[in-house]
Motif scaffolding. Structure first.
Motif, PDB file in Angstrom:
ATOM      1  N   TRP A  57      -7.454  -6.846   3.067  1.00  0.00           N
ATOM      2  CA  TRP A  57      -6.966  -7.527   1.871  1.00  0.00           C
ATOM      3  C   TRP A  57      -5.593  -8.117   2.161  1.00  0.00           C
ATOM      4  CZ3 TRP A  57      -4.848  -4.859  -3.134  1.00  0.00           C
ATOM      5  CH2 TRP A  57      -4.754  -5.807  -4.165  1.00  0.00           C
ATOM      6  N   TYR A  58      -5.517  -9.438   2.139  1.00  0.00           N
ATOM      7  CA  TYR A  58      -4.297 -10.190   2.434  1.00  0.00           C
ATOM      8  C   TYR A  58      -3.861 -10.081   3.893  1.00  0.00           C
ATOM      9  CZ  TYR A  58      -2.911 -12.211  -1.996  1.00  0.00           C
ATOM     10  OH  TYR A  58      -2.856 -13.004  -3.117  1.00  0.00           O
ATOM     11  N   ASP A  59      -4.657  -9.436   4.732  1.00  0.00           N
ATOM     12  CA  ASP A  59      -4.293  -9.252   6.147  1.00  0.00           C
ATOM     13  C   ASP A  59      -2.879  -8.697   6.280  1.00  0.00           C
ATOM     14  OD1 ASP A  59      -4.813  -9.219   8.834  1.00  0.00           O
ATOM     15  OD2 ASP A  59      -4.391 -11.355   9.162  1.00  0.00           O
ATOM     16  N   VAL A  60      -2.546  -7.764   5.374  1.00  0.00           N
ATOM     17  CA  VAL A  60      -1.182  -7.246   5.298  1.00  0.00           C
ATOM     18  C   VAL A  60      -1.028  -6.012   6.176  1.00  0.00           C
ATOM     19  CG1 VAL A  60      -1.600  -5.741   3.301  1.00  0.00           C
ATOM     20  CG2 VAL A  60       0.683  -6.687   3.674  1.00  0.00           C
ATOM     21  N   ASN A  61       0.145  -5.854   6.739  1.00  0.00           N
ATOM     22  CA  ASN A  61       0.436  -4.699   7.591  1.00  0.00           C
ATOM     23  C   ASN A  61       1.242  -3.649   6.836  1.00  0.00           C
ATOM     24  OD1 ASN A  61      -0.785  -5.564  10.039  1.00  0.00           O
ATOM     25  ND2 ASN A  61       0.926  -6.955  10.386  1.00  0.00           N
ATOM     26  N   VAL A  62       0.854  -2.395   7.040  1.00  0.00           N
ATOM     27  CA  VAL A  62       1.610  -1.233   6.576  1.00  0.00           C
ATOM     28  C   VAL A  62       2.011  -0.446   7.811  1.00  0.00           C
ATOM     29  CG1 VAL A  62       1.533   0.922   5.270  1.00  0.00           C
ATOM     30  CG2 VAL A  62       0.408  -1.130   4.367  1.00  0.00           C
ATOM     31  N   SER A  63       3.271  -0.046   7.898  1.00  0.00           N
ATOM     32  CA  SER A  63       3.768   0.649   9.095  1.00  0.00           C
ATOM     33  C   SER A  63       4.276   2.035   8.742  1.00  0.00           C
ATOM     34  CB  SER A  63       4.891  -0.161   9.751  1.00  0.00           C
ATOM     35  OG  SER A  63       4.453  -1.447  10.123  1.00  0.00           O
ATOM     36  N   VAL A  64       4.229   2.916   9.728  1.00  0.00           N
ATOM     37  CA  VAL A  64       4.745   4.278   9.602  1.00  0.00           C
ATOM     38  C   VAL A  64       5.605   4.579  10.823  1.00  0.00           C
ATOM     39  CG1 VAL A  64       4.162   6.737   9.480  1.00  0.00           C
ATOM     40  CG2 VAL A  64       2.748   5.062   8.276  1.00  0.00           C
ATOM     41  N   VAL A  65       6.790   5.128  10.577  1.00  0.00           N
ATOM     42  CA  VAL A  65       7.686   5.541  11.658  1.00  0.00           C
ATOM     43  C   VAL A  65       7.966   7.024  11.487  1.00  0.00           C
ATOM     44  CG1 VAL A  65       9.879   5.152  12.831  1.00  0.00           C
ATOM     45  CG2 VAL A  65       8.729   3.243  11.655  1.00  0.00           C
ATOM     46  N   ALA A  66       7.812   7.781  12.569  1.00  0.00           N
ATOM     47  CA  ALA A  66       8.019   9.232  12.516  1.00  0.00           C
ATOM     48  C   ALA A  66       9.291   9.634  13.241  1.00  0.00           C
ATOM     49  CB  ALA A  66       6.831   9.960  13.145  1.00  0.00           C
ATOM     50  N   GLY A  67       9.939  10.664  12.702  1.00  0.00           N
ATOM     51  CA  GLY A  67      11.078  11.302  13.340  1.00  0.00           C
ATOM     52  C   GLY A  67      11.039  12.784  13.062  1.00  0.00           C
ATOM     53  N   ASP A  68      12.029  13.514  13.559  1.00  0.00           N
ATOM     54  CA  ASP A  68      12.067  14.967  13.352  1.00  0.00           C
ATOM     55  C   ASP A  68      12.044  15.350  11.878  1.00  0.00           C
ATOM     56  OD1 ASP A  68      12.053  15.498  16.025  1.00  0.00           O
ATOM     57  OD2 ASP A  68      14.200  15.960  16.181  1.00  0.00           O
ATOM     58  N   ARG A  69      12.602  14.512  11.031  1.00  0.00           N
ATOM     59  CA  ARG A  69      12.726  14.850   9.610  1.00  0.00           C
ATOM     60  C   ARG A  69      11.551  14.375   8.769  1.00  0.00           C
ATOM     61  NH1 ARG A  69      19.259  13.667   8.737  1.00  0.00           N
ATOM     62  NH2 ARG A  69      19.972  15.408  10.046  1.00  0.00           N
ATOM     63  N   GLY A  70      10.599  13.666   9.377  1.00  0.00           N
ATOM     64  CA  GLY A  70       9.437  13.233   8.627  1.00  0.00           C
ATOM     65  C   GLY A  70       9.097  11.780   8.877  1.00  0.00           C
ATOM     66  N   LEU A  71       8.322  11.205   7.941  1.00  0.00           N
ATOM     67  CA  LEU A  71       7.774   9.863   8.095  1.00  0.00           C
ATOM     68  C   LEU A  71       8.409   8.891   7.112  1.00  0.00           C
ATOM     69  CD1 LEU A  71       3.953  10.723   8.199  1.00  0.00           C
ATOM     70  CD2 LEU A  71       5.563  10.661  10.120  1.00  0.00           C
ATOM     71  N   VAL A  72       8.600   7.664   7.579  1.00  0.00           N
ATOM     72  CA  VAL A  72       8.992   6.557   6.712  1.00  0.00           C
ATOM     73  C   VAL A  72       7.830   5.575   6.672  1.00  0.00           C
ATOM     74  CG1 VAL A  72      10.567   4.623   6.361  1.00  0.00           C
ATOM     75  CG2 VAL A  72      11.443   6.812   7.198  1.00  0.00           C
ATOM     76  N   VAL A  73       7.378   5.252   5.475  1.00  0.00           N
ATOM     77  CA  VAL A  73       6.299   4.276   5.291  1.00  0.00           C
ATOM     78  C   VAL A  73       6.929   2.942   4.899  1.00  0.00           C
ATOM     79  CG1 VAL A  73       4.241   3.661   3.961  1.00  0.00           C
ATOM     80  CG2 VAL A  73       4.642   6.045   4.630  1.00  0.00           C
ATOM     81  N   VAL A  74       6.606   1.901   5.641  1.00  0.00           N
ATOM     82  CA  VAL A  74       7.168   0.576   5.389  1.00  0.00           C
ATOM     83  C   VAL A  74       6.087  -0.310   4.784  1.00  0.00           C
ATOM     84  CG1 VAL A  74       8.322  -1.425   6.384  1.00  0.00           C
ATOM     85  CG2 VAL A  74       8.792   0.875   7.293  1.00  0.00           C
ATOM     86  N   ASP A  75       6.254  -0.621   3.511  1.00  0.00           N
ATOM     87  CA  ASP A  75       5.343  -1.358   2.647  1.00  0.00           C
ATOM     88  C   ASP A  75       4.153  -0.488   2.245  1.00  0.00           C
ATOM     89  OD1 ASP A  75       6.994  -3.553   2.461  1.00  0.00           O
ATOM     90  OD2 ASP A  75       6.045  -4.613   4.124  1.00  0.00           O
ATOM     91  N   THR A  76       3.653  -0.745   1.029  1.00  0.00           N
ATOM     92  CA  THR A  76       2.694   0.183   0.418  1.00  0.00           C
ATOM     93  C   THR A  76       1.438  -0.488  -0.099  1.00  0.00           C
ATOM     94  OG1 THR A  76       3.867  -0.019  -1.711  1.00  0.00           O
ATOM     95  CG2 THR A  76       4.532   1.806  -0.249  1.00  0.00           C
ATOM     96  N   HIS A  77       1.267  -1.782   0.184  1.00  0.00           N
ATOM     97  CA  HIS A  77       0.090  -2.571  -0.190  1.00  0.00           C
ATOM     98  C   HIS A  77       0.128  -2.991  -1.659  1.00  0.00           C
ATOM     99  CE1 HIS A  77      -3.378  -4.702   0.893  1.00  0.00           C
ATOM    100  NE2 HIS A  77      -4.113  -3.752   1.442  1.00  0.00           N
ATOM    101  N   GLY A  78      -1.003  -3.521  -2.165  1.00  0.00           N
ATOM    102  CA  GLY A  78      -0.956  -4.354  -3.346  1.00  0.00           C
ATOM    103  C   GLY A  78      -1.413  -3.791  -4.670  1.00  0.00           C
ATOM    104  N   SER A  79      -1.694  -2.513  -4.760  1.00  0.00           N
ATOM    105  CA  SER A  79      -2.083  -1.917  -6.040  1.00  0.00           C
ATOM    106  C   SER A  79      -1.914  -0.413  -5.934  1.00  0.00           C
ATOM    107  CB  SER A  79      -3.543  -2.249  -6.376  1.00  0.00           C
ATOM    108  OG  SER A  79      -4.432  -1.572  -5.499  1.00  0.00           O
ATOM    109  N   ALA A  80      -2.019   0.259  -7.083  1.00  0.00           N
ATOM    110  CA  ALA A  80      -1.957   1.726  -7.067  1.00  0.00           C
ATOM    111  C   ALA A  80      -3.102   2.287  -6.238  1.00  0.00           C
ATOM    112  CB  ALA A  80      -2.004   2.265  -8.493  1.00  0.00           C
ATOM    113  N   ALA A  81      -4.299   1.733  -6.427  1.00  0.00           N
ATOM    114  CA  ALA A  81      -5.459   2.225  -5.685  1.00  0.00           C
ATOM    115  C   ALA A  81      -5.294   1.982  -4.193  1.00  0.00           C
ATOM    116  CB  ALA A  81      -6.733   1.560  -6.198  1.00  0.00           C
ATOM    117  N   ALA A  82      -4.797   0.810  -3.821  1.00  0.00           N
ATOM    118  CA  ALA A  82      -4.581   0.521  -2.405  1.00  0.00           C
ATOM    119  C   ALA A  82      -3.512   1.440  -1.834  1.00  0.00           C
ATOM    120  CB  ALA A  82      -4.171  -0.939  -2.224  1.00  0.00           C
ATOM    121  N   GLY A  83      -2.464   1.714  -2.618  1.00  0.00           N
ATOM    122  CA  GLY A  83      -1.425   2.629  -2.164  1.00  0.00           C
ATOM    123  C   GLY A  83      -1.955   4.029  -1.928  1.00  0.00           C
ATOM    124  N   ARG A  84      -2.877   4.481  -2.781  1.00  0.00           N
ATOM    125  CA  ARG A  84      -3.463   5.815  -2.586  1.00  0.00           C
ATOM    126  C   ARG A  84      -4.294   5.858  -1.307  1.00  0.00           C
ATOM    127  NH1 ARG A  84      -4.808   4.920  -8.374  1.00  0.00           N
ATOM    128  NH2 ARG A  84      -3.007   5.746  -9.534  1.00  0.00           N
TER     129      ARG A  84
END
Length: 283
Positions: free
Chosen positions: A17-44
């Protein structure tokens, strides 16, 4: 959607959907999610995919800009953790606060029967609560992420995420691989090339660049796209300086992409030029 590791503990999922990218970066303290997509359902669905990585807990979310396909999934992460910080540029928050699911659905949905329309309409817009104006840092313990606002480009509130130790830059829609950059009604075509100059300064020949849409690219790709945007900006400047009316600019200029893609860009460019760089229309 399956995440692919593009560098050390940096994953990207390219969504149909929209050919959109979602990224995740991990470190010792946890994960950072970069962008969350286009709806509540897509985010879940994104959150479920992040959990399947088994790489840690989400400790922060970042929105690269205010457009719905990158930020409407925020609610899913707040449902899972009401205290999770969501980071964005201050102008992105202002734009997102003026965005409604109903207006968004009306703008992009192909019709009342569009299967995604109800998803968007059912979404509660959750605003980022951690903002900055120029640059900030997220500390993940063994690595830091640099959030940089290179200037207005795709929107007024764009940011890029630099992962220095992995030589990765998450570019949001400052860079697009699946088509020409989206020069929409809230874009800044005259300043976009200059913003990409700053982005290029954050990269090297060994950098991996994740665009907002499409396949992962390298610095050379970004440089080419910057130069194409530069042609658009300088063509607008030249036409306006010669007094060519805005309604004739698309037919008069020589453009790097299909002129139909640039109608809004040309109008925005003419509006954004200072009066001193525009002549009266030719008779």
């Amino acid at each position: 959607m399956v995440f692919s590791e593009v560098a050390d503990r940096v994953w990207v999922a390219r969504h149909e959907w929209y050919d959109v990218n979602v990224s995740v970066v991990a470190g010792d303290r946890g994960l950072v999610v970069v962008d969350t997509h286009g709806s509540a359902a897509a985010g879940r669905r994104v959150l479920d995919d992040v959990r399947r990585l088994g790489a840690g807990e989400v400790v922060a979310v970042v929105n690269t800009h205010a457009h719905f396909d990158h930020a409407f999934g925020n609610i899913a992460f707040r449902e899972a953790d009401p205290g999770v910080p969501i980071h964005a540029h201050e102008d992105a928050v202002a734009s997102l606060s003026a965005t409604s699911p109903a207006d968004t659905a009306a703008t992009w949905a192909s019709g009342a029967d569009d299967p995604r329309r109800e998803e968007v309409l059912a979404t509660e817009v959750v605003l980022p609560d951690h903002t900055f104006s120029s640059a900030t840092v997220l500390d993940l313990g063994d690595r830091v992420l640099e959030l940089v606002h290179p200037g207005p480009a795709h929107t007024a509130g764009d940011l890029v995420v630099l992962v220095p130790d992995a030589q990765v830059l998450l570019a949001g829609d400052l860079v697009e691989e699946s088509g020409p950059p989206a020069l929409g009604a809230d874009s800044f075509p005259m300043q976009w090339p200059l913003s990409l100059d700053i982005v290029l300064g954050l990269t090297t020949g060994a950098s991996t660049v994740v665009p907002g849409h499409g396949a992962v690219v390298d610095r050379d790709f970004v440089e080419v796209q910057r130069n194409e945007l530069g042609i658009v900006a300088e063509t607008i400047r030249d036409l306006a300086g010669r007094g060519v009316p805005v309604d004739e600019a698309l037919a008069t200029g020589e453009w790097p992409w299909d002129p139909r893609h640039l109608e809004t860009a040309v109008r925005r460019g003419y509006e954004q030029l200072p009066r001193s760089q525009k002549r009266l229309p030719l008779i």
